[in-house]
Design a protein around this motif. Structure first.
Motif, short mmCIF file in Angstrom:
data_model
loop_
_atom_site.label_atom_id
_atom_site.label_comp_id
_atom_site.label_asym_id
_atom_site.label_seq_id
_atom_site.Cartn_x
_atom_site.Cartn_y
_atom_site.Cartn_z
N ILE A 109 0.14 -7.64 4.22
CA ILE A 109 0.14 -6.20 4.00
C ILE A 109 1.50 -5.57 4.28
O ILE A 109 2.05 -5.73 5.38
N TYR A 110 2.01 -4.84 3.29
CA TYR A 110 3.19 -3.99 3.46
C TYR A 110 2.64 -2.59 3.24
O TYR A 110 2.28 -2.24 2.12
N CYS A 111 2.56 -1.79 4.33
CA CYS A 111 1.91 -0.49 4.23
C CYS A 111 2.88 0.64 4.53
O CYS A 111 3.58 0.60 5.54
N GLU A 112 2.93 1.62 3.64
CA GLU A 112 3.71 2.82 3.94
C GLU A 112 3.13 3.47 5.19
O GLU A 112 1.93 3.42 5.44
N LYS A 113 3.97 4.14 5.96
CA LYS A 113 3.49 4.79 7.18
C LYS A 113 2.82 6.11 6.82
O LYS A 113 3.19 6.71 5.83
N PRO A 114 1.82 6.59 7.59
CA PRO A 114 1.24 5.93 8.76
C PRO A 114 0.03 5.13 8.33
O PRO A 114 -0.48 5.29 7.21
N ILE A 115 -0.45 4.31 9.23
CA ILE A 115 -1.71 3.61 8.95
C ILE A 115 -2.83 4.65 8.84
O ILE A 115 -3.62 4.64 7.92
N ILE A 161 0.85 -1.20 0.00
CA ILE A 161 0.00 0.00 0.00
C ILE A 161 0.88 1.25 0.00
O ILE A 161 1.53 1.56 1.00
N ALA A 162 0.91 1.92 -1.14
CA ALA A 162 1.73 3.12 -1.30
C ALA A 162 0.87 4.25 -1.85
O ALA A 162 1.34 5.13 -2.55
N SER A 163 -0.41 4.20 -1.51
CA SER A 163 -1.35 5.24 -1.94
C SER A 163 -1.30 6.42 -0.95
O SER A 163 -0.47 6.43 -0.05
N SER A 164 -2.20 7.37 -1.11
CA SER A 164 -2.16 8.54 -0.22
C SER A 164 -2.59 8.14 1.19
O SER A 164 -3.38 7.21 1.38
N THR A 165 -2.08 8.85 2.18
CA THR A 165 -2.26 8.49 3.58
C THR A 165 -3.73 8.23 3.98
O THR A 165 -4.01 7.23 4.64
N PRO A 166 -4.66 9.11 3.60
CA PRO A 166 -6.04 8.91 4.09
C PRO A 166 -6.67 7.60 3.63
O PRO A 166 -7.68 7.17 4.19
N THR A 167 -6.10 6.95 2.62
CA THR A 167 -6.68 5.68 2.14
C THR A 167 -6.13 4.47 2.88
O THR A 167 -6.67 3.37 2.76
N ARG A 189 -8.13 5.63 14.72
CA ARG A 189 -8.46 4.99 13.44
C ARG A 189 -7.42 3.92 13.11
O ARG A 189 -7.77 2.81 12.67
N ALA A 190 -6.18 4.22 13.35
CA ALA A 190 -5.11 3.25 13.08
C ALA A 190 -5.30 2.00 13.93
O ALA A 190 -5.11 0.88 13.45
N LYS A 191 -5.71 2.22 15.19
CA LYS A 191 -5.92 1.06 16.07
C LYS A 191 -7.01 0.14 15.53
O LYS A 191 -6.89 -1.08 15.63
N ARG A 192 -8.06 0.75 15.01
CA ARG A 192 -9.13 -0.09 14.46
C ARG A 192 -8.63 -0.93 13.29
O ARG A 192 -8.96 -2.11 13.16
N ALA A 193 -7.82 -0.30 12.45
CA ALA A 193 -7.27 -1.06 11.31
C ALA A 193 -6.39 -2.20 11.79
O ALA A 193 -6.45 -3.32 11.28
N VAL A 194 -5.58 -1.91 12.81
CA VAL A 194 -4.70 -2.95 13.34
C VAL A 194 -5.52 -4.08 13.95
O VAL A 194 -5.17 -5.26 13.83
N ALA A 195 -6.64 -3.71 14.58
CA ALA A 195 -7.52 -4.74 15.15
C ALA A 195 -8.00 -5.70 14.05
O ALA A 195 -8.03 -6.92 14.24
N ALA A 213 -5.81 3.22 6.01
CA ALA A 213 -6.52 2.42 7.01
C ALA A 213 -7.60 1.55 6.35
O ALA A 213 -7.75 0.37 6.66
N ASP A 214 -8.29 2.15 5.44
CA ASP A 214 -9.34 1.43 4.75
C ASP A 214 -8.77 0.25 3.95
O ASP A 214 -9.25 -0.88 4.03
N TYR A 215 -7.72 0.50 3.21
CA TYR A 215 -7.10 -0.56 2.39
C TYR A 215 -6.54 -1.67 3.27
O TYR A 215 -6.62 -2.85 2.95
N VAL A 216 -5.95 -1.26 4.40
CA VAL A 216 -5.41 -2.25 5.33
C VAL A 216 -6.52 -3.18 5.77
O VAL A 216 -6.38 -4.42 5.76
#
Lengths: 330, 330, 330, 330
Positions: free
Chosen positions: C87-93, C66-72, C99-105, C74-77
C-alpha cells in the motif's frame, strides 16, 4: 501526432529516445543504427521498430532525429531532405563548413524544417536572459561574458576528430551569443593553451582558451572554455548593457547550506554537463514538434548552424595565426 | 557642537569613546568611571578630561552617555535628568521595571531627551526592512521571524545578574519587533531550555529559547534566541505580509566563494556580535546628536525602553509558569 | 516488475499515473475511480485497464496506490491489506486517529508494506540536510525552524473537511521534523489566526499559525504555516545544533539576476507547491518500489503516519485550549 | 609614531587625511597643496600645520603621502627620496614609464620605502582570494576573469590627460593580477570601443574594453573594463585553477531581500567605487605604517608600479595596432 525515426542509438541517441517516447505528440516509430543489435535493443525498450538507416529515408516518418556519428550527418541530412522528412540534427552538420553548406542547400531546396542541436538556448535561465535583452531592459548590449567549462576532457581519440575546441565546445556559445544579442561578431581573437593535457596540444588542439569577439554593433564579448574542472560543470552567461546587467548564474545542484566555524558550505555545481542541461533536450524537442504542428517557434535552424560554424572556423584560424581574424558575415 | 560626558570606561564605554571622539558635532569633554585610573586612561587617549561621576551632573555638558554597570543606570538617569542633561543610556534602565518607570518619570518631568541603546534599529539592512514595511510594500504584517544567536555565552557571573535571557538578550528583538511593525504584542509564550550549559539552568535561567507572540493586529511572531553558536554571530529578521515577504538576511563577513568538488565554500558569518553590529553604534550616536540639534529623528526613547521591558517581563513569567502570558499594553 | 493499481483518477491520481507509467520496474496495470469515465480516460492514456474499486482488491496486483478522497482511505487500506497488497497511501489514513489506528492494525496483521505520502522527505535538499544531521555534523540538535507557506488557500469547502491547518498542512512538517531529528515532540503550543480569510475562522480553523514544540531531547522547534503568499510556494527548513547550523534553503525557480539601479532582481520562488515538490513524487515512488524489491529503504510508513497524526491532534487541541498540550509518546 | 606630511588636499587627499588622523601610530603633522588656502582648511580640520610643498622635503617628517595631481608625482617622489622620506604615492608615478623609472631609480638609490596606491590589494575578499591561491588550494592557475566597471565616466577633461583606459583604470587590475597569481603576463590583446560617449573615442580613448592576457605560466586572463554602469560600482575577480575555482564576488551594499510575485528583489551593488573600496584606504595605510615600523608586510612598491605600467603600455599599443603585443618582462 508526428512519426519519428531516431538515427543513432548511442549515448545521445538513448537520451533522445526517452524524450521521443514521453512526448505526447510524438509517435516514436523507428530506430536505426550502424549496429543493428544496438538499434534493436533501444527500439524494444520503447516499443519502436528497429530498421536499417537506408530504410529510414524510404519510410513514412514525418521527421528524423539524427544522433549518429558526426561524419554521417551531412549525408543523412541530404537524404532526409530529399525524402521530405523534417530534420532534428545534432551539431555539427559537418566539420567542413563547405560540406555543411551543401547539405543546408539541399534542405532549403526541399523546404523541410531543420533544427540543429544547440539546445542551450532552451535552458530556462538563459531563455529568461534572452527575454530581458529582447525587451530592451538592459539597453544596448555592450559586454557579454560567457564561461563554458566541462568537467572532464573527452578521450584523446574524440579530441582528434572533434575539429578542435572552438568547433566542438565553444561553438555552442557562439550560437548562444548571436541568439541572445541578435547580433553577429565581425572579428575574433583567441588565446589558447593545452593546460589540461599536453597530448591535446600535441594533437594540435587547445583545452583552455579565451575567445574575445567584436560584434557588428560594437559590443565586446569574452568566452572562456576549458575541458576540465574539479568542481563540476560550470556554465555562466552575463550580458552588460547601457541600462543594466543580467546574469544567468551558476546553478547549485541542491539547496543545502551548512554553517560551521567561519564558513558556509553549500552544494556546488552539477556533477557534469548532462545533469545540468538535461532538461534542455526535452524542451528542444518540444519546440521542434511544435514547429512541425505549425506553431511559430524560435529554434536554431540551418542558418544558425552555418553562422556558428563560420565563427568557429575564424576562431580556429585565430588560434593558428595568433592574430585577430575578421569574420565574414556571409 | 554638543559637549558630552561618558560615564563608564569599560568595554562598551571604550567603544562609545571612539565614536564620540570621531563625531564632527560632538565635543568629547569628560570621562567618568568608578575606577578613576580607568577614566583617566580613556580620557587621555582622546584628549578628554577625567572626572568623578558625581561631578558629571554638576558639569556644563549637554549630554551624558551612560555605559556604566546596569544597577547604576536608573540613578544616573535621574540625576542627569535633574541636571537638564540629555541622556543616551545603555539598556536596561533597570532590571526592575518599576524602578525603570520612576527613572523615566524623572526624565519626562525634566523634559530632557533620552535614547536607550537598542541600536539594532540602526543596522542598515534592518532599517531598509523597516522602510519596506512602513511603505506598505508587504501589506498587512502577518508573520515575523527573528533569530538572535550569540556566538558565546557570557560568564555565569554575568548570567546570574542579567535578569535572564528574555531581559538580557531577547529584549533587543522585542524592541526591534515593535519598531518594525509599529504594533505591540498582547500575548507571549516561551519554550526555554538550558542546553548550552547546565549551570545556566541551575541559575534559574535558559540559554536556548523560542518566544512566540501574538500582536494586537493578529500578526504572529517567533523569536529564537541562543547563547552559543559554533559559526559566529547569527542575526536574521523576516517579515511576512499579505502582499509579500522581506528578509534582512544573514550577513557574510567577506565575499569569497571557493568551488571544489561538489561544494561551494563561502565566507560564513561575523565572528561575534560586535563585528556584526559595530557600525550601529556610530549610527545610533548620529541619530541622538541629530536630535539634540533639533532634527526630527526616530530613535528608541524612554517609552520604547519600558515597552520592551514589559514584554521581557511577561516572557520571563511564561518561562516560569509554562503557559502563555498576556501582556499589558500599559 | 511489480503490478500496480491506482485508486483515484483526480488531480493527485493523475500525477501518480505519470510516474507509475514511467517507472521501469512498474507495470501500471489498473486504474479505479468512483467515476468510471474518469478511470477510463486516465487508464487509456497510459495503456492501463479501468476497473471498479471493488475489483482492485480481488485483482492480482502487487500494490495499490490510494489517491482517492480522504474518507475512503482507511477502508481501502484495510481491504488492500487483507488482499495482501502493498500500500502506498496519500495522507492521511483517516482524520480520526482512532480509525487510522485500526487500519494500521490491519496492515500490521497482514504484514504488507505500507508507505504514507509524506513525500517532502524525498526532496533532495531536505534529504541532504537529514544526512548532515544524521552524520552528527551539527552536533546535538537544539533548534529547528520550518516554514510551510502555501501560495493559495484551498476552497472553503475543502478547508471544512480538512481537519484543520495542523492536520492538513502542518502535518507534513511534523513528519519531516521527527524524521530529520530522529526525535519526537513531547509538548506543543500553537498560536493561530484567520488572517487570510475570515470565513476560515468562522469555519473554526486558522490559516496562519506558529506551532512551537519541545522535543524529548530538549530541542525546541518552531513551524510557521500560512495558507497564502503573494510570492509563490515558500518552504524552508533550518536545523541548529551544538556544532553548527544547516539550512535547506528557499529555492528560486530559475537562476537569472538583473542588476539595475540599486537593485538586484532575481527569479523568485516556484509559483506553487506542485512546481516545487513535483520531483519528490517520483522519488517517493522509487523508494516504495525499491522496498517491494527487497531493498532496505527508508520511507514513511504506518508508524510515521500515526505519529504525525498524534502531533497534529495535540497541536489542534492547543489551538482550541489556548494552552500548551503534552503529546503522548504513544 | 611616524610623522607624516600629506601633499595634495583635494578629493583623494581629504580621504587620506581622515585616515592619517585616525591612525594610532601616525602623527599627522603637515599638509601641503598648490592652493595654500585649501591646505590650510584641511590642516586646521585635523590639527595639522599647513606648509608649502617646497618645505615638506626640508621638514622632519618620516613619510610623505603624495596625493597631488599626476604630473607632479615623479618630481615629488624624487625629492622625498633625496630627503630620506618614506613615500606613499597615489598611482601613477608618471604616465611616461621612462620618467617613472627615473623616479624609481632615485627611490632605490635613497633606499627609502615606497608604496604605490594600488589599494585594491587590501580589499578583504580579494586578500582572502590571494590566500587561497597562495596556499595552492586551487592548484595551478589556468584562467582569471576580472570585471572593473566604474559607475560614471570621469569628465572628458580628465580622460584627455589620463593616459587612456588601460593606464588609468585597468592598471589597478593588472597589478591585482600579478599579485594574485605571482605571475606576469607575456602577451596582451585588447578590443576596445567608445560606447559610453563618442567624444571619448574622438579623444583617442576607449571606454569599454576587454583585455586578454597570456601569462608566463600559460594561464589565460580576461579583464573587462567599462567607464559607466547603471547599477553601481561592479568589481569581481575569479581565479580558476587545476584543482578548483574561487571568486571574490560582487558585493551587495546591504542585505535586504524582498519577495513579491515571481521576483526576489535584493539590494544591489555599492553606488560608487568609493563606497565599495573605501575600507581599503585605511588598510593600505596600516600596511605602509607597519612597514615603517619594521614589520614584514606585503604592499605594492616601486617594482609593482613599473610592472603594471609596462602592461598598461603594451595594452595601449594593442588598442592602437589592433594586434596582440608582447610584454617585456623588463
Amino acid at each position: 501526432m508526428k512519426r519519428f525515426a531516431l538515427i543513432g542509438a548511442g549515448f545521445i541517441g538513448t537520451l533522445h529516445a526517452r524524450n521521443l517516447f514521453r512526448h505526447p505528440e510524438v509517435d516514436f516509430a523507428l530506430v536505426a543504427d550502424v549496429d543493428p543489435a544496438r538499434a534493436q535493443a533501444l527500439a524494444s525498450q520503447y516499443g519502436a521498430r528497429a530498421i536499417s538507416v537506408e530504410k529510414v529515408f524510404a519510410s513514412d516518418v514525418d521527421a528524423v532525429l539524427i544522433a549518429s556519428s558526426t561524419p554521417t550527418h551531412a549525408d543523412y541530412v541530404e537524404r532526409a531532405a530529399r525524402a521530405g522528412q523534417a530534420i532534428y540534427c545534432e551539431k555539427p552538420i559537418d566539420l567542413d563548413t563547405r560540406r555543411a553548406k551543401r547539405a543546408v542547400a539541399a534542405v532549403r531546396e526541399a523546404g523541410v524544417a531543420m533544427m540543429i542541436g544547440f539546445n542551450r538556448r532552451f535552458d530556462a535561465s538563459h531563455a529568461a536572459l534572452k527575454d530581458v535583452v529582447a525587451r530592451g531592459e538592459l539597453g544596448r548590449v555592450e559586454l557579454v561574458q560567457m564561461s563554458c567549462r566541462s568537467q572532464d576532457a573527452p578521450p584523446l581519440s574524440y579530441i582528434e576528430v572533434s575539429g578542435g575546441q572552438m568547433r566542438d565546445q565553444t561553438i555552442h556559445f557562439f550560437d548562444l551569443l548571436c541568439w541572445l544579442t541578435e547580433d553577429v561578431p565581425v572579428e575574433v581573437h583567441v588565446f589558447g593553451e593545452a593546460l589540461v593535457d599536453p597530448r591535446i596540444g600535441e594533437a594540435g588542439d587547445v583545452d583552455t582558451s579565451i575567445a574575445t569577439l567584436r560584434m557588428a554593433s560594437g559590443a565586446l564579448v569574452q568566452i572562456d572554455s576549458t575541458r576540465r574542472t574539479r568542481y563540476g560543470y560550470d556554465e555562466r552567461v552575463e550580458v552588460f548593457g547601457a541600462q543594466g546587467m543580467a546574469e544567468s548564474r551558476r546553478q547549485p545542484h541542491r539547496h543545502l547550506s551548512v554553517y560551521k566555524g567561519r564558513e558556509q558550505v553549500s552544494d556546488g555545481l552539477h556533477a557534469d554537463w548532462l545533469e545540468r542541461i538535461e532538461p534542455t533536450f526535452a524542451a528542444a524537442l518540444d519546440a521542434f514538434v511544435a514547429g512541425l504542428h505549425g506553431k511559430d517557434v524560435d529554434y536554431p535552424g540551418a542558418e544558425a548552424a552555418l553562422r556558428a560554424q563560420r565563427i568557429a572556423d575564424a576562431a580556429t584560424r585565430s588560434l593558428q595565426t595568433r592574430a585577430p581574424v575578421a569574420i565574414d558575415v556571409d
